[in-house]
Write a protein that holds these residues in place. Structure first.
Motif, mmCIF file in Angstrom:
data_model
loop_
_atom_site.group_PDB
_atom_site.id
_atom_site.type_symbol
_atom_site.label_atom_id
_atom_site.label_comp_id
_atom_site.label_asym_id
_atom_site.label_seq_id
_atom_site.Cartn_x
_atom_site.Cartn_y
_atom_site.Cartn_z
ATOM 1 N N MET A 191 0.837 -1.188 0.000
ATOM 2 C CA MET A 191 0.000 0.000 0.000
ATOM 3 C C MET A 191 0.876 1.243 0.000
ATOM 4 O O MET A 191 1.883 1.314 0.685
ATOM 5 N N ALA A 192 0.468 2.230 -0.774
ATOM 6 C CA ALA A 192 1.222 3.475 -0.888
ATOM 7 C C ALA A 192 1.332 4.180 0.458
ATOM 8 O O ALA A 192 0.383 4.210 1.230
ATOM 9 N N ASP A 193 2.508 4.738 0.731
ATOM 10 C CA ASP A 193 2.669 5.550 1.927
ATOM 11 C C ASP A 193 3.128 6.965 1.594
ATOM 12 O O ASP A 193 3.280 7.791 2.471
ATOM 13 N N ARG A 194 3.328 7.237 0.302
ATOM 14 C CA ARG A 194 3.759 8.567 -0.138
ATOM 15 C C ARG A 194 2.854 9.053 -1.257
ATOM 16 O O ARG A 194 2.233 8.264 -1.961
ATOM 17 N N VAL A 195 2.801 10.376 -1.432
ATOM 18 C CA VAL A 195 2.044 10.980 -2.523
ATOM 19 C C VAL A 195 2.863 12.102 -3.143
ATOM 20 O O VAL A 195 3.773 12.651 -2.511
ATOM 21 N N LEU A 196 2.530 12.413 -4.379
ATOM 22 C CA LEU A 196 3.029 13.616 -5.034
ATOM 23 C C LEU A 196 1.803 14.379 -5.516
ATOM 24 O O LEU A 196 1.020 13.868 -6.325
ATOM 25 N N PHE A 197 1.625 15.570 -4.970
ATOM 26 C CA PHE A 197 0.552 16.469 -5.359
ATOM 27 C C PHE A 197 1.086 17.319 -6.499
ATOM 28 O O PHE A 197 2.115 17.976 -6.365
ATOM 29 N N ILE A 198 0.394 17.287 -7.633
ATOM 30 C CA ILE A 198 0.773 18.100 -8.791
ATOM 31 C C ILE A 198 -0.400 19.028 -9.066
ATOM 32 O O ILE A 198 -1.440 18.597 -9.569
ATOM 33 N N GLY A 199 -0.263 20.285 -8.686
ATOM 34 C CA GLY A 199 -1.353 21.243 -8.842
ATOM 35 C C GLY A 199 -0.995 22.319 -9.845
ATOM 36 O O GLY A 199 0.180 22.597 -10.084
ATOM 37 N N TRP A 200 -2.031 22.928 -10.423
ATOM 38 C CA TRP A 200 -1.787 23.993 -11.392
ATOM 39 C C TRP A 200 -2.869 25.051 -11.290
ATOM 40 O O TRP A 200 -3.970 24.802 -10.822
ATOM 41 N N GLY A 201 -2.503 26.240 -11.759
ATOM 42 C CA GLY A 201 -3.422 27.369 -11.751
ATOM 43 C C GLY A 201 -4.009 27.606 -13.134
ATOM 44 O O GLY A 201 -4.367 26.670 -13.851
ATOM 45 N N THR A 202 -4.075 28.850 -13.513
ATOM 46 C CA THR A 202 -4.718 29.274 -14.750
ATOM 47 C C THR A 202 -3.941 28.829 -15.979
ATOM 48 O O THR A 202 -2.721 29.004 -16.035
ATOM 49 N N PRO A 203 -4.635 28.299 -16.986
ATOM 50 C CA PRO A 203 -3.963 27.987 -18.254
ATOM 51 C C PRO A 203 -3.480 29.279 -18.929
ATOM 52 O O PRO A 203 -4.093 30.336 -18.769
ATOM 53 N N VAL A 204 -2.414 29.175 -19.675
ATOM 54 C CA VAL A 204 -1.904 30.318 -20.423
ATOM 55 C C VAL A 204 -2.893 30.622 -21.541
ATOM 56 O O VAL A 204 -3.237 29.737 -22.331
#
Length: 120
Positions: free
Chosen positions: A1-14
């Motif tokens: 079972m996973a114990d780590r995460v990577l959050f990949i967030g973004w704002g406004t598109p160009v």
């Protein structure tokens, strides 16, 4: 079972690069899908947010510490990140913990708290 995460967030598109933005989005999800099929990550979720002026969406990638570290160093992932940086504002990659990883982090915090005199 996973114990780590990577959050990949973004704002406004160009603005003016929306078509390329859709291509990059689909390519990035395809890459993560292949990585999941190859057991290089455990899983990922995609979330699109309602309009809010800060966070337009995010992907949460789950895996082991080794999988998340390898993902961040993977050349294809880094190329995808470079593509994304050109079509959205405020890209963020934030590593974090889930499941058993949370328990380990809380134990570290409890040790640190025990060293601090408590005031009432």
């Amino acid at each position: 079972m996973a114990d780590r995460v990577l959050f990949i967030g973004w704002g406004t598109p160009v603005r003016g690069a929306e078509e390329r933005g859709l291509e990059v989005f689909n390519e990035a999800l395809g890459l993560l899908g292949r990585m999941q099929q190859d057991d290089r990550i455990e899983a990922f979720d995609v979330c699109l947010m309602e309009p809010n002026g800060d966070l337009n969406g995010f992907v949460l990638v789950r895996g082991s510490a080794e999988q998340i570290d390898a993902l961040r160093m993977d050349d294809d992932f880094r190329r995808s990140t470079a593509d994304v940086l050109l079509i959205v504002d405020h890209l963020r990659h934030i590593a974090g913990y889930t499941n058993e990883g949370v328990a380990r982090q809380m134990a570290i915090w409890q040790e640190a708290i025990a060293k601090v005199p408590q005031r009432v």
